[in-house]
Design a protein around this motif. Structure first.
Motif, PDB file in Angstrom:
ATOM      1  N   ILE A 138       0.840  -1.194   0.000  1.00  0.00           N
ATOM      2  CA  ILE A 138       0.000   0.000   0.000  1.00  0.00           C
ATOM      3  C   ILE A 138       0.872   1.238   0.000  1.00  0.00           C
ATOM      4  N   ASP A 139       0.580   2.161  -0.900  1.00  0.00           N
ATOM      5  CA  ASP A 139       1.196   3.483  -0.902  1.00  0.00           C
ATOM      6  C   ASP A 139       0.072   4.504  -0.996  1.00  0.00           C
ATOM      7  N   THR A 140      -0.016   5.372   0.013  1.00  0.00           N
ATOM      8  CA  THR A 140      -1.145   6.284   0.040  1.00  0.00           C
ATOM      9  C   THR A 140      -0.755   7.652   0.583  1.00  0.00           C
ATOM     10  N   LEU A 141      -1.454   8.663   0.121  1.00  0.00           N
ATOM     11  CA  LEU A 141      -1.288  10.022   0.628  1.00  0.00           C
ATOM     12  C   LEU A 141      -2.392  10.398   1.610  1.00  0.00           C
ATOM     13  N   SER A 142      -3.410   9.531   1.718  1.00  0.00           N
ATOM     14  CA  SER A 142      -4.521   9.760   2.646  1.00  0.00           C
ATOM     15  C   SER A 142      -4.804   8.472   3.395  1.00  0.00           C
ATOM     16  N   PRO A 143      -5.460   8.536   4.548  1.00  0.00           N
ATOM     17  CA  PRO A 143      -5.788   7.310   5.297  1.00  0.00           C
ATOM     18  C   PRO A 143      -6.575   6.323   4.433  1.00  0.00           C
ATOM     19  N   LEU A 144      -6.093   5.094   4.400  1.00  0.00           N
ATOM     20  CA  LEU A 144      -6.668   4.047   3.554  1.00  0.00           C
ATOM     21  C   LEU A 144      -6.843   2.781   4.368  1.00  0.00           C
ATOM     22  N   GLN A 145      -7.967   2.110   4.181  1.00  0.00           N
ATOM     23  CA  GLN A 145      -8.222   0.849   4.871  1.00  0.00           C
ATOM     24  C   GLN A 145      -8.749  -0.161   3.854  1.00  0.00           C
ATOM     25  N   ILE A 146      -8.161  -1.367   3.880  1.00  0.00           N
ATOM     26  CA  ILE A 146      -8.539  -2.413   2.930  1.00  0.00           C
ATOM     27  C   ILE A 146      -9.487  -3.390   3.604  1.00  0.00           C
ATOM     28  N   GLU A 147     -10.537  -3.712   2.888  1.00  0.00           N
ATOM     29  CA  GLU A 147     -11.489  -4.731   3.334  1.00  0.00           C
ATOM     30  C   GLU A 147     -11.491  -5.859   2.309  1.00  0.00           C
ATOM     31  N   ALA A 148     -11.381  -7.087   2.786  1.00  0.00           N
ATOM     32  CA  ALA A 148     -11.469  -8.254   1.921  1.00  0.00           C
ATOM     33  C   ALA A 148     -12.790  -8.956   2.175  1.00  0.00           C
ATOM     34  N   GLU A 149     -13.454  -9.375   1.126  1.00  0.00           N
ATOM     35  CA  GLU A 149     -14.703 -10.109   1.289  1.00  0.00           C
ATOM     36  C   GLU A 149     -14.656 -11.366   0.432  1.00  0.00           C
ATOM     37  N   PHE A 150     -15.384 -12.391   0.877  1.00  0.00           N
ATOM     38  CA  PHE A 150     -15.426 -13.646   0.131  1.00  0.00           C
ATOM     39  C   PHE A 150     -16.687 -14.412   0.502  1.00  0.00           C
ATOM     40  N   LEU A 210     -21.749 -13.084   2.374  1.00  0.00           N
ATOM     41  CA  LEU A 210     -20.431 -12.466   2.450  1.00  0.00           C
ATOM     42  C   LEU A 210     -19.813 -12.587   3.835  1.00  0.00           C
ATOM     43  N   ASN A 211     -18.529 -12.920   3.814  1.00  0.00           N
ATOM     44  CA  ASN A 211     -17.671 -12.823   4.997  1.00  0.00           C
ATOM     45  C   ASN A 211     -16.637 -11.746   4.698  1.00  0.00           C
ATOM     46  N   THR A 212     -16.417 -10.868   5.640  1.00  0.00           N
ATOM     47  CA  THR A 212     -15.512  -9.757   5.379  1.00  0.00           C
ATOM     48  C   THR A 212     -14.442  -9.654   6.452  1.00  0.00           C
ATOM     49  N   LEU A 213     -13.291  -9.143   6.029  1.00  0.00           N
ATOM     50  CA  LEU A 213     -12.147  -8.948   6.917  1.00  0.00           C
ATOM     51  C   LEU A 213     -11.630  -7.533   6.685  1.00  0.00           C
ATOM     52  N   LEU A 214     -11.734  -6.690   7.705  1.00  0.00           N
ATOM     53  CA  LEU A 214     -11.269  -5.314   7.605  1.00  0.00           C
ATOM     54  C   LEU A 214      -9.888  -5.221   8.233  1.00  0.00           C
ATOM     55  N   LEU A 215      -8.912  -4.765   7.438  1.00  0.00           N
ATOM     56  CA  LEU A 215      -7.536  -4.680   7.917  1.00  0.00           C
ATOM     57  C   LEU A 215      -7.283  -3.338   8.589  1.00  0.00           C
ATOM     58  N   GLN A 216      -6.216  -3.273   9.334  1.00  0.00           N
ATOM     59  CA  GLN A 216      -5.863  -2.042  10.045  1.00  0.00           C
ATOM     60  C   GLN A 216      -5.633  -0.904   9.053  1.00  0.00           C
ATOM     61  N   PRO A 217      -6.030   0.318   9.419  1.00  0.00           N
ATOM     62  CA  PRO A 217      -5.863   1.436   8.492  1.00  0.00           C
ATOM     63  C   PRO A 217      -4.402   1.826   8.310  1.00  0.00           C
ATOM     64  N   VAL A 218      -4.105   2.359   7.146  1.00  0.00           N
ATOM     65  CA  VAL A 218      -2.786   2.916   6.847  1.00  0.00           C
ATOM     66  C   VAL A 218      -2.974   4.420   6.725  1.00  0.00           C
ATOM     67  N   GLU A 219      -2.349   5.181   7.613  1.00  0.00           N
ATOM     68  CA  GLU A 219      -2.581   6.635   7.639  1.00  0.00           C
ATOM     69  C   GLU A 219      -2.008   7.310   6.407  1.00  0.00           C
ATOM     70  N   ASN A 220      -0.749   7.001   6.076  1.00  0.00           N
ATOM     71  CA  ASN A 220      -0.125   7.512   4.862  1.00  0.00           C
ATOM     72  C   ASN A 220       1.204   6.789   4.676  1.00  0.00           C
ATOM     73  N   GLY A 221       1.828   7.010   3.522  1.00  0.00           N
ATOM     74  CA  GLY A 221       3.118   6.373   3.256  1.00  0.00           C
ATOM     75  C   GLY A 221       2.940   4.950   2.777  1.00  0.00           C
ATOM     76  N   HIS A 222       3.894   4.105   3.144  1.00  0.00           N
ATOM     77  CA  HIS A 222       3.917   2.720   2.658  1.00  0.00           C
ATOM     78  C   HIS A 222       3.699   1.745   3.802  1.00  0.00           C
ATOM     79  N   LYS A 223       2.952   0.691   3.498  1.00  0.00           N
ATOM     80  CA  LYS A 223       2.789  -0.406   4.453  1.00  0.00           C
ATOM     81  C   LYS A 223       2.468  -1.670   3.673  1.00  0.00           C
ATOM     82  N   THR A 224       2.934  -2.795   4.181  1.00  0.00           N
ATOM     83  CA  THR A 224       2.630  -4.090   3.586  1.00  0.00           C
ATOM     84  C   THR A 224       1.771  -4.893   4.554  1.00  0.00           C
ATOM     85  N   GLN A 225       0.681  -5.423   4.071  1.00  0.00           N
ATOM     86  CA  GLN A 225      -0.194  -6.285   4.855  1.00  0.00           C
ATOM     87  C   GLN A 225      -0.389  -7.594   4.108  1.00  0.00           C
TER      88      GLN A 225
END
Length: 859
Positions: A138-150, A210-225
């Motif tokens: 993840i590379d972001t300039l704004s807070p970003l949160q990824i949700e996975a669903e299946f 649907l089953n969903t998994l919400l990952l921890q938010p990334v405020e900005n910059g780079h992060k790997t999840q």
């Protein structure tokens, strides 16, 4: 591969670089993936195109829009997995933001992007692990949160079934747990970065799958999840252990996956070709084939046929074990020196061979959990797998020199022959019908008694078995089999030849009458030289024409036939398998222009569609895969490899007689090529080919081992040159209807051999071979027939082209002094450009015939 507009790629690149500079870490993270920079495919996303990440025990299958399903063999865990991006009070679905696809041998990456962020979703299945890794960079300039669903889809591969299943959330591990009442099978999906989850709901008032998994938010910059997927067939504890193993060894598993494919490429035949597209298609086809190696906990290890999504079903394309698919692919593995995979594949075939010797057609990955071999009609449905086993076993033993294998499995091979004999009619033809289908399984071409495909392979199997008998010292069996081979060869050349058609034809019907249909199926037996040269070439004249050949490969029959249907699975469609059969068959009978056109068709397919893969079947009228096509088909990739190695480069070797033969049909404009790690004489050889205006040269270096250093190894060099060429005196020459092959032998001395053959006034032609846009018809020029005058000073060409169209051909070597029916519009000492204008004598978009004659000066 067609190039996408550069502006969108540039925009994504600028955005990624900007974010990398902002975070200061994104570019450094690239090293974590350990991507093989030498083998990478990139293009803009085609949302409906297939993607996968496969290992020997698991697979992620999906589309470039990021919708996935997961398998841990033989279990399906979930479907409709996708990502959602939460940013600035918006929720963006992944498929709406998928921009770029990046494929490496070990992984597939989908790049999602919007105005202020990018997410790189990398799918990786460690080669020997029953699980998968989904990495999110993840590379972001704004807070970003990824949700996975299946959607939970926890079942065994068809036709077995678990029964009632469930999904729970385990608070201790922070994961979803899939299970069933029997507690034998289990699956786990989770992430160390999980923050929230939601389970599917079923009640009187509400229902959600649907089953969903919400990952921890990334405020900005780079992060790997990461999201990890694991499965087990021995209970939940085993699944938990495997899930933990993926987490604890994530970095190492990613690196080892990269090394796994790098090592495979290094230890198999490595080519350096002047054609970058052909080079890339070859390398990716090697990888694609190797990805067919699967280990099932109940069945063992073998080659599956291919991959596609299963959707709501429990059958992921052809991801189970098919006999004939595996056996045709074995020839390609032998060609690149991967004898261990061939042996594994053959041993799987032997394991499920029927007691009477018949070879299995298909084995589901849940075959041992149901009465597959007793109650289902598929296990031994085909008859062609049985002679193919004999042919593949001979190819393996001859190429590898594995005599212990031959001794161990001689009974299996001999029983296959006994079954083959039991299918003979009174005149000795192997029958289809009640014994199992040949190639054609249904449609208007049936019923028949015996296909040329089946009878040709049955005849070739006699010669193959005779050779195995010779190697194993069974002299009387060798003698008898050789006699039978000669009789069968004479018989099929008479029975399947049609004078009115001037072609070999499809089959004999139930009345023993010829089915007067020319078909590409006749080219499969051509691999084994069972047809007389004149009859093979008469057939190739038909097949090289535009009614049989498309820009993307070979139709099963002519589009002028009343039986033709462009969507007909067995009566009109184009199979890359057929195209590979035709290419090598045409090389065997010295028709390099037709052969090269077919080889290039498969090369294009390897780099288009699902990148790095070759699809199973396409329309016979438009460049478009059929809806039912398996987009990652293993034997389709093999049909890129075998014609290139055995046909174009002409490389074959026998470890049982310590000889390597190099008889290339080098394309026009090629002055050099090289091959490393070529199996020969109990070791490997590096080959370097060079061509000038006065000679053709081959240098070979033998990597001597303890065994090979004690052997006398012979190199035979026999390049194909035009009938116009002049060859040095005192050199043995094999002349064919289409070319000539000067032949020189040398023995390796101190691990080296070098051969130079004087050749002057050689001549070769090259024509364009591009794919059309998706949904379009064929338009490429076809060279159908070539005919030299007796003094080899005139070359007449029968061409097919679109009515009213203008085409260009490039000639190399000897100078053309004049052209009839064409115009020389550019000329240099070693290259000429020829223009051909087709008259408007047919409907627009329809192919028509035109003949030109090229005249050469006296030599």
């Amino acid at each position: 591969m067609r190039k996408a507009p550069g502006s969108r790629c540039s925009l994504i690149s600028v955005l990624v670089l900007a974010l990398a500079c902002f975070s200061g870490t994104a570019l450094a993270q690239k090293s974590d993936t350990q991507a093989d920079e030498g083998l990478e495919l990139k293009r803009l996303v085609r949302s409906g195109e297939f993607v996968d990440a496969t290992g020997s025990k698991a697979a992620l299958l999906g589309t470039e829009a990021g919708r996935l399903e997961a398998w841990v063999y033989p279990l399906k865990l979930f479907r409709d997995f996708t990502l959602r991006f939460h940013i600035n009070n918006q929720v963006l679905p992944a498929e709406a933001t998928a921009r770029e696809l990046i494929v490496h041998p070990e992984s597939t990456t989908i790049v999602y992007a919007s105005a202020a962020w990018t997410v790189r979703e990398t799918l990786l299945v460690p080669p020997e692990e029953p699980g998968a890794i989904i990495r999110l960079d993840i590379d972001t300039l704004s807070p970003l949160q990824i949700e996975a669903e299946f959607v939970r889809d926890f079942q065994l591969m068809w036709p077995a079934a678990i029964g009632g299943t469930f999904i729970d959330w385990d608070n201790r591990l922070g994961v979803f747990v899939l299970g069933h009442q029997g507690n034998k099978y289990a699956g786990i999906i989770g992430s160390p970065s999980a923050e929230e989850h939601r389970l599917e709901v079923l009640s009187n008032a509400i229902r959600s799958d649907l089953n969903t998994l919400l990952l921890q938010p990334v405020e900005n910059g780079h992060k790997t999840q990461y999201i990890y997927v694991a499965g087990a067939v021995n209970g939940r504890a085993e699944a938990e252990m495997r899930y933990r193993h993926l987490i604890d060894n994530s970095r190492q598993l990613q690196e080892s996956a990269t090394d796994y494919y790098k090592n495979f490429l290094k230890r198999t035949v490595s080519l350096e070709l002047p054609d970058a597209k052909l080079q890339s298609a070859y390398d990716w086809s090697r990888i694609s084939m190797y990805q067919g190696l699967v280990e099932n906990p109940f069945l063992g290890r073998g080659l599956v046929a291919g991959y596609r999504t299963s959707g709501f079903s429990q059958r992921p394309g052809f991801a189970w074990f098919f006999g004939r698919d595996s056996l045709w692919t074995d020839f390609a593995f032998d060609s690149i020196g991967d004898f261990s995979t061939t042996r594994t594949a053959l041993e799987f075939i032997f394991k499920y061979q029927r007691a009477d010797g018949k070879v299995e057609h298909e084995v589901s990955q849940s075959a041992t959990l149901v009465p597959w071999f007793k109650d289902f009609p598929y296990a031994y449905a085909s008859a062609d797998a049985t002679p193919l086993l004999i042919l593949a076993a001979n190819d393996y033993v001859t190429s590898s020199g594995d005599l212990p294998f031959l001794n161990q499995y001689w009974d299996h091979i001999w029983r296959a022959y006994q079954y083959l004999k039991s299918t003979y009619d009174p005149q000795g033809l192997p029958q289809n019908g009640k014994f199992g289908h040949g190639w054609v399984e249904g449609g208007p071409l049936l019923p028949v008694k015996s296909e040329i495909y089946q009878s040709g392979l049955g005849t070739a199997a006699l010669a193959a078995l005779a050779n195995l008998a010779r190697i194993s010292g069974k002299a009387e069996q060798e003698r008898q089999l050789t006699q039978k081979y000669e009789l069968h060869k004479k018989m099929i050349n008479e029975l399947f030849w049609s004078d009115p058609q001037h072609s070999l034809v499809f089959a004999l019907n139930e009345k023993n009458e010829r089915v007067e249909v020319a078909t590409v199926l006749s080219t499969a037996p051509m691999w084994f030289r069972v047809f007389e040269a004149a009859k093979a070439n008469g057939t190739i004249d038909h097949l090289a024409a535009a009614d049989h050949a498309t820009d993307w490969g070979m139709r099963i029959l002519s589009n002028r036939s009343p039986l033709f249907d462009p969507e007909g699975y067995h009566y009109g469609s184009v199979w890359p398998l057929f195209t590979g059969w035709a290419s090598l068959g045409e090389y065997v009978y010295h028709r390099p222009l037709a052969a090269y056109a077919n080889l290039q068709s498969n090369a294009h397919l390897a780099l288009d569609g699902s990148p790095g893969h070759v699809t199973e079947v396409l329309s016979g009228a438009y460049y478009e895969p059929l809806p039912a096509s398996c987009p990652h088909q293993i034997w389709s990739s093999a049909m890129m490899v075998s014609p290139l190695i055995r046909g174009l480069l002409g490389v074959t070797s026998s470890a049982t007689v310590n000889e390597i033969v190099v008889a290339p049909h080098t394309p026009a404009g090629w002055n050099s090529w090289s091959a490393k790690n070529v199996p020969a004489c109990g070791s490997t050889v590096d080959l370097n080919y060079r061509k000038t205006s006065t000679k053709e040269s081959l240098e070979a270096v033998l990597h001597e081992t303890g065994a090979s250093s004690e052997r006398i190894c012979t190199l035979t060099f026999s390049p194909g040159v035009s009938l116009h060429a002049r060859i040095g005196k005192s050199i043995k020459i094999q002349q064919t209807a289409g070319d000539q092959h000067p032949t020189v032998l040398a023995r390796f001395s101190s691990g080296r051999a070098s051969i130079n053959i004087p050749v002057k006034d050689d001549f070769h032609l090259a024509i364009g071979d591009e794919l059309p846009d998706l949904g379009k018809r064929s338009s490429n020029l076809r060279i159908v027939e070539e005919s030299w005058s007796s003094d080899h000073k005139r070359l007449q060409l029968l061409l097919n082209g679109l009515s009213g169209s203008v085409y260009h051909m490039n000639s190399f070597g000897a100078q053309i002094v004049s052209a009839e029916g064409a115009q020389i519009i550019k000329s240099t000492p070693d290259h000429q450009l020829i223009e051909v204008r087709f008259p408007n004598d047919a409907q627009a978009g329809e192919y028509t015939r035109w003949t030109i004659t090229l005249n050469f000066s006296s030599r």
